[in-house]
Write a protein that holds these residues in place. Structure first.
Motif, PDB file in Angstrom:
ATOM      1  N   HIS A   5       0.853  -1.185   0.000  1.00 24.15           N
ATOM      2  CA  HIS A   5       0.000   0.000   0.000  1.00 24.15           C
ATOM      3  C   HIS A   5       0.892   1.238   0.000  1.00 24.15           C
ATOM      4  O   HIS A   5       1.778   1.390   0.840  1.00 24.15           O
ATOM      5  CB  HIS A   5      -0.888  -0.022   1.238  1.00 24.15           C
ATOM      6  N   HIS A  90      -7.229   7.929   1.193  1.00 23.23           N
ATOM      7  CA  HIS A  90      -7.490   7.588   2.586  1.00 23.23           C
ATOM      8  C   HIS A  90      -6.579   8.435   3.477  1.00 23.23           C
ATOM      9  O   HIS A  90      -5.550   8.971   3.023  1.00 23.23           O
ATOM     10  CB  HIS A  90      -7.208   6.111   2.845  1.00 23.23           C
ATOM     11  N   THR A 117     -11.484   5.831   3.910  1.00 22.43           N
ATOM     12  CA  THR A 117     -11.272   5.452   5.308  1.00 22.43           C
ATOM     13  C   THR A 117     -10.445   6.505   6.022  1.00 22.43           C
ATOM     14  O   THR A 117      -9.478   7.031   5.467  1.00 22.43           O
ATOM     15  CB  THR A 117     -10.551   4.098   5.391  1.00 22.43           C
ATOM     16  N   GLY A 311      -9.099  -2.538   6.546  1.00 24.29           N
ATOM     17  CA  GLY A 311     -10.028  -1.607   5.934  1.00 24.29           C
ATOM     18  C   GLY A 311     -11.011  -1.007   6.913  1.00 24.29           C
ATOM     19  O   GLY A 311     -11.744  -0.068   6.591  1.00 24.29           O
TER      20      GLY A 311
END
Length: 366
Positions: A5, A90, A117, A311
């Motif tokens: 990520h 995010h 998120t 998540g």
């Protein structure tokens, strides 16, 4: 696990080093961009990371990242977060989520509408200290919890910090500075807060810096430096909270949870670990509680790893908003002399199972 990520760090202050130590070599994370108002600081940090490059602040959100790690000053937390969300990213930020509950609510509402998120420190509550205490309570180890006390006292940050001014200005003070650790832990342990009643004082109008190049300089005190209050949890338990820049020392445990069949001593919520102890009803001494839950050996940044992995962050923006609402309501209660019902709530985050350092550092944390 797929590709790592892509995370970008904005704000290269002291705390950034703690995050980098946790994130730099985790297989689920790749820090690819670093930005700061001082380009020399972002360049220096990027040079220590194999996949990162220093980028100008104005180009940061367009640098191909997926999540913004927001380590800017508190006043910039909301603008940076909203800008990131506007770019489809995010966010995970240092505490507080924003300077006011209204701004924090805007962040969460905007992110939810965009399907993004938001996570927020503190993530110390995910370590073995708080999580072991939670597992013991949830397992009935002290019976039904009925009350708690949380105590954070220090004689003041001017004794060790060379630039302590912001601790004594609006947005500072012992509650807003340290309260997020204690109130986040209490929500993990006892559930959300329904209402608060507070009292506060400001015994001194000035402090004297005791270290660094400004030693001897007087700085004004503009906020309460001793704040105490009662939190009414939705489940019925009452927590008494004291945060102070006016006290030298205490013999109390940082947090104690009182149940019908015992009292639990909980370690410092500003740390990830620490000894949990129980004094059962009818016993003659404190007894150790074995480590049973939490990220073993965790450090700052574990909350972001948890967010990326699941998540659904346990160190969530919703919890950060609720804690901010409780703290600002305590200060307002102290000023207005009345009990205040909160306008927010937050579910207790999912408990963390016992995860060894080898498990979570290898990406096997869920």
């Amino acid at each position: 696990m797929g590709d790592p990520h892509r995370v970008g760090i904005i704000g290269v202050g002291f705390i950034s080093q703690a995050y980098v130590r946790t994130l730099a070599h985790h297989p689920r994370v790749r820090i690819t961009a670093v930005a700061d108002l001082d380009p020399s600081r972002s360049a220096a940090l990027a040079a220590t990371l194999p996949s990162a490059r220093a980028v100008p602040v104005e180009k940061f959100l367009e640098s191909g990242i997926e999540t913004v790690l927001n380590l800017t000053i508190p006043a910039a937390h909301a603008p940076v977060a909203l800008d990131a969300i506007g770019h489809g990213l995010h966010v995970y930020g240092e505490k507080p989520l924003a300077m006011s509950p209204a701004d924090a609510s805007t962040i969460l509402e905007t992110a939810t509408a965009a399907g993004l998120t938001v996570g927020c420190a503190p993530d110390t509550v995910l370590g073995t200290g708080i999580q072991t205490a939670r597992a013991f309570i949830d397992g009935g180890g002290i019976g039904r919890p009925v009350a708690a006390s949380a105590v954070m006292v220090t004689p003041g940050h001017e004794r060790w910090h060379p630039q302590p001014d912001f601790y004594y200005r609006p947005g500072g003070g012992p509650l807003l500075d340290m309260g997020p650790y204690y109130l986040s832990a209490l929500v993990h342990l006892l559930g959300p807060i329904r209402s608060v009643t507070g009292a506060a004082s400001r015994p001194r109008d000035a402090r004297i810096i005791q270290t660094g190049p400004r030693a001897g300089e007087r700085i004004p005190v503009e906020v309460p430096t001793h704040v105490t209050g009662v939190l009414e949890h939705a489940g019925g338990a009452l927590s008494t909270v004291t945060t102070s820049f006016e006290a030298v020392r205490t013999t109390a445990a940082p947090i104690e949870i009182h149940g019908e069949t015992g009292t639990l001593a909980v370690p410092d919520p500003n740390r990830f670990d620490g000894d949990v102890r129980v004094f059962p009803l009818g016993a003659s001494a404190w007894q150790p509680v074995p480590i049973a839950a939490g990220y073993v050996g965790a450090a700052r940044g574990i909350g972001l790893i948890d967010q990326i992995s699941s998540g659904v962050p346990r160190a969530s923006g919703a919890l950060a908003l609720h804690v901010l609402d409780a703290m600002t309501a305590l200060l307002r209660s102290a000023e207005e002399g009345r009990r205040i019902a909160l306008t927010t709530t937050a579910e207790r985050p999912e408990p963390v199972p016992l995860l060894t350092a080898e498990d979570w550092s290898a990406g096997q944390d869920h």
